[in-house]
Motif scaffolding. Sequence first.
Motif, PDB file in Angstrom:
ATOM      1  N   ARG A 195       0.832  -1.211   0.000  1.00  0.00           N
ATOM      2  CA  ARG A 195       0.000   0.000   0.000  1.00  0.00           C
ATOM      3  C   ARG A 195       0.867   1.261   0.000  1.00  0.00           C
ATOM      4  N   VAL A 196       1.893   1.277   0.830  1.00  0.00           N
ATOM      5  CA  VAL A 196       2.795   2.433   0.885  1.00  0.00           C
ATOM      6  C   VAL A 196       3.486   2.619  -0.463  1.00  0.00           C
ATOM      7  N   LEU A 197       3.961   1.540  -1.047  1.00  0.00           N
ATOM      8  CA  LEU A 197       4.622   1.642  -2.346  1.00  0.00           C
ATOM      9  C   LEU A 197       3.651   2.062  -3.444  1.00  0.00           C
ATOM     10  N   LEU A 198       2.428   1.582  -3.375  1.00  0.00           N
ATOM     11  CA  LEU A 198       1.417   1.981  -4.356  1.00  0.00           C
ATOM     12  C   LEU A 198       1.100   3.468  -4.228  1.00  0.00           C
ATOM     13  N   ASP A 199       1.136   3.987  -3.005  1.00  0.00           N
ATOM     14  CA  ASP A 199       0.948   5.428  -2.804  1.00  0.00           C
ATOM     15  C   ASP A 199       2.064   6.230  -3.482  1.00  0.00           C
ATOM     16  N   VAL A 200       3.264   5.656  -3.525  1.00  0.00           N
ATOM     17  CA  VAL A 200       4.382   6.289  -4.225  1.00  0.00           C
ATOM     18  C   VAL A 200       4.136   6.210  -5.732  1.00  0.00           C
ATOM     19  N   GLY A 201       3.652   5.057  -6.183  1.00  0.00           N
ATOM     20  CA  GLY A 201       3.342   4.876  -7.597  1.00  0.00           C
ATOM     21  C   GLY A 201       3.370   3.408  -7.976  1.00  0.00           C
ATOM     22  N   LYS A 202       2.592   3.067  -8.956  1.00  0.00           N
ATOM     23  CA  LYS A 202       2.527   1.676  -9.418  1.00  0.00           C
ATOM     24  C   LYS A 202       3.900   1.201  -9.885  1.00  0.00           C
TER      25      LYS A 202
END
Length: 96
Positions: free
Chosen positions: A20-27
């Motif tokens: 989730r944290v990485l997805l907030d940074v970007g796919k």
Amino acid sequence: MISDSQENIRKALISFVVERVLLDVGKLALDDVGDRLYKKYRCYFSDCYEHPEYLREILYEIFGDGYNSITAKIQKRLADLQEEKPIAGFLKVLCS
């Protein structure tokens, strides 16, 4: 004694929070970290609970000193569970 189901829940929680944290940074960030984890260590996000050093290394490779902001976000999302020894141990290795 910790049951297998409790460990599986923690493993799933860590995997979810990291993704989730990485997805907030970007796919792209999510995909890049996942790809590198697998290529270098033959592991997935679900394995990061047992091997936070792998995740820390990959985050540093990709983000340099900026990896601290990623680990801080992971730590913030797990703040309510930091009193649990397994979670505290995971965070200690990840954030060191």
